[in-house]
Design an enzyme around this catalytic site. Sequence first.
Site, PDB file in Angstrom:
ATOM      1  N   ASP A  10     -13.596  15.100  -2.104  1.00  0.00           N
ATOM      2  CA  ASP A  10     -13.663  16.456  -2.643  1.00  0.00           C
ATOM      3  C   ASP A  10     -14.986  16.558  -3.404  1.00  0.00           C
ATOM      4  O   ASP A  10     -15.805  15.631  -3.351  1.00  0.00           O
ATOM      5  CB  ASP A  10     -12.441  16.709  -3.556  1.00  0.00           C
ATOM      6  CG  ASP A  10     -12.057  18.180  -3.639  1.00  0.00           C
ATOM      7  OD1 ASP A  10     -12.964  19.034  -3.741  1.00  0.00           O
ATOM      8  OD2 ASP A  10     -10.845  18.478  -3.626  1.00  0.00           O
ATOM      9  N   THR A  39      -9.907   3.207  11.457  1.00  0.00           N
ATOM     10  CA  THR A  39      -9.690   2.312  12.610  1.00  0.00           C
ATOM     11  C   THR A  39      -9.112   3.056  13.822  1.00  0.00           C
ATOM     12  O   THR A  39      -9.000   2.480  14.898  1.00  0.00           O
ATOM     13  CB  THR A  39      -8.771   1.144  12.228  1.00  0.00           C
ATOM     14  OG1 THR A  39      -7.580   1.679  11.645  1.00  0.00           O
ATOM     15  CG2 THR A  39      -9.449   0.205  11.248  1.00  0.00           C
ATOM     16  N   ASP A  92      -3.408   4.296  -1.939  1.00  0.00           N
ATOM     17  CA  ASP A  92      -4.353   4.737  -0.906  1.00  0.00           C
ATOM     18  C   ASP A  92      -4.253   6.247  -0.708  1.00  0.00           C
ATOM     19  O   ASP A  92      -3.494   6.713   0.134  1.00  0.00           O
ATOM     20  CB  ASP A  92      -4.006   3.982   0.397  1.00  0.00           C
ATOM     21  CG  ASP A  92      -4.794   4.483   1.583  1.00  0.00           C
ATOM     22  OD1 ASP A  92      -5.947   4.918   1.398  1.00  0.00           O
ATOM     23  OD2 ASP A  92      -4.251   4.431   2.712  1.00  0.00           O
ATOM     24  N   ARG A 118       3.224  -1.025  10.654  1.00  0.00           N
ATOM     25  CA  ARG A 118       4.313  -1.072  11.629  1.00  0.00           C
ATOM     26  C   ARG A 118       4.691  -2.449  12.151  1.00  0.00           C
ATOM     27  O   ARG A 118       5.898  -2.695  12.355  1.00  0.00           O
ATOM     28  CB  ARG A 118       4.013  -0.083  12.778  1.00  0.00           C
ATOM     29  CG  ARG A 118       4.163   1.365  12.320  1.00  0.00           C
ATOM     30  CD  ARG A 118       3.468   2.348  13.230  1.00  0.00           C
ATOM     31  NE  ARG A 118       2.023   2.293  13.074  1.00  0.00           N
ATOM     32  CZ  ARG A 118       1.165   3.141  13.645  1.00  0.00           C
ATOM     33  NH1 ARG A 118       1.617   4.100  14.443  1.00  0.00           N
ATOM     34  NH2 ARG A 118      -0.130   3.030  13.431  1.00  0.00           N
ATOM     35  N   LYS A 122       0.853  -1.190   0.000  1.00  0.00           N
ATOM     36  CA  LYS A 122       0.000   0.000   0.000  1.00  0.00           C
ATOM     37  C   LYS A 122       0.885   1.235   0.000  1.00  0.00           C
ATOM     38  O   LYS A 122       1.725   1.404   0.891  1.00  0.00           O
ATOM     39  CB  LYS A 122      -0.912  -0.002   1.231  1.00  0.00           C
ATOM     40  CG  LYS A 122      -1.953   1.105   1.182  1.00  0.00           C
ATOM     41  CD  LYS A 122      -2.946   0.976   2.320  1.00  0.00           C
ATOM     42  CE  LYS A 122      -2.400   1.461   3.626  1.00  0.00           C
ATOM     43  NZ  LYS A 122      -2.378   2.927   3.774  1.00  0.00           N
ATOM     44  N   LYS A 180      -7.220   8.188  -0.495  1.00  0.00           N
ATOM     45  CA  LYS A 180      -8.422   8.604   0.258  1.00  0.00           C
ATOM     46  C   LYS A 180      -9.027   9.897  -0.277  1.00  0.00           C
ATOM     47  O   LYS A 180      -9.155  10.896   0.439  1.00  0.00           O
ATOM     48  CB  LYS A 180      -8.082   8.778   1.743  1.00  0.00           C
ATOM     49  CG  LYS A 180      -7.627   7.494   2.438  1.00  0.00           C
ATOM     50  CD  LYS A 180      -7.469   7.703   3.930  1.00  0.00           C
ATOM     51  CE  LYS A 180      -7.140   6.427   4.665  1.00  0.00           C
ATOM     52  NZ  LYS A 180      -5.821   5.862   4.360  1.00  0.00           N
TER      53      LYS A 180
END
Length: 238
Positions: free
Chosen positions: A65, A124, A60, A216, A33, A62
């Site tokens: 608009d 999340t 990604d 991570r 990603k 997002k």
Amino acid sequence: MKRPVIIALDFPTAEQALTFLDQFPAALHVTVKIGMELFYAAGPAIVKAVQDRGHAVFLDLKLHDIPNTVEAGMRVIGQLGVTYTTVHAAGGHVMLAAAKRGLVAGAASQGLPAPKLLAITQLTSTNQTILNEDQQIAGTVQQSVVHYADLAKRSGCDGVICSAQEVAAIHSAVGSDFLGITPGIRPASAQADDQQRVMTPVAAAKAGSNGLVVGRPITRASAPVNAYQQIVQEWSGQ
Ligand SMILES: O=C(O)c1cc(=O)[nH]c(=O)n1[C@@H]1O[C@H](COP(=O)(O)O)[C@@H](O)[C@H]1O
């Protein structure tokens, strides 16, 4: 991989991202990603660099608009040969439909298959307090996520990004063919960081998640390829 473990390549430069990625043999054909940090730094060239190494890209960005701007942005994304991309469900039906239109048109202009369009539901990192107080949305996080999944499906999206905690409810509300791709994945021993709605790979698999997004716990592991393979094993063993 049919239900991929997607590695969030959250790095500030192309050099750091590719040094990290080059630990993974091309034969693994991972999906990575590329999010706003890396894309703002390195642009479409980083998408191509990852694809040239034999890996798939989830871009990604997002988008959120006015419909015309989102449609035009998606038309460009559709030309990049990526596998998945994202838009915010909160933009509403007209914007989501415009996103889909732009993506399909962009891909068709290059003779490419259209990337899967995934709508962000509730991040999340969002919890009940953020939903009710900051966003002024009544009800539970799950109700909001299921509402956005239904809206996204009616607007032509292929799936949503949500927590694995909500995947079963989404599948029972809108059908199990609608993708629920889930970040906020933490192996039992890992820290949650800024994530609020987390699940382990095993629990996410049992809940019916259609793909994991993991950053991570892999990118900051001392042995990233091992960490990735362990998550894949836990996930696909279910
Ligand atoms: O769209 C996303 O990928 C996303 C949505 C969401 O609700 N939560 C979420 O964590 N993400 C992304 O998933 C990745 C999670 O990273 P880690 O928390 O490091 O595993 C990051 O790149 C986030 O931007």
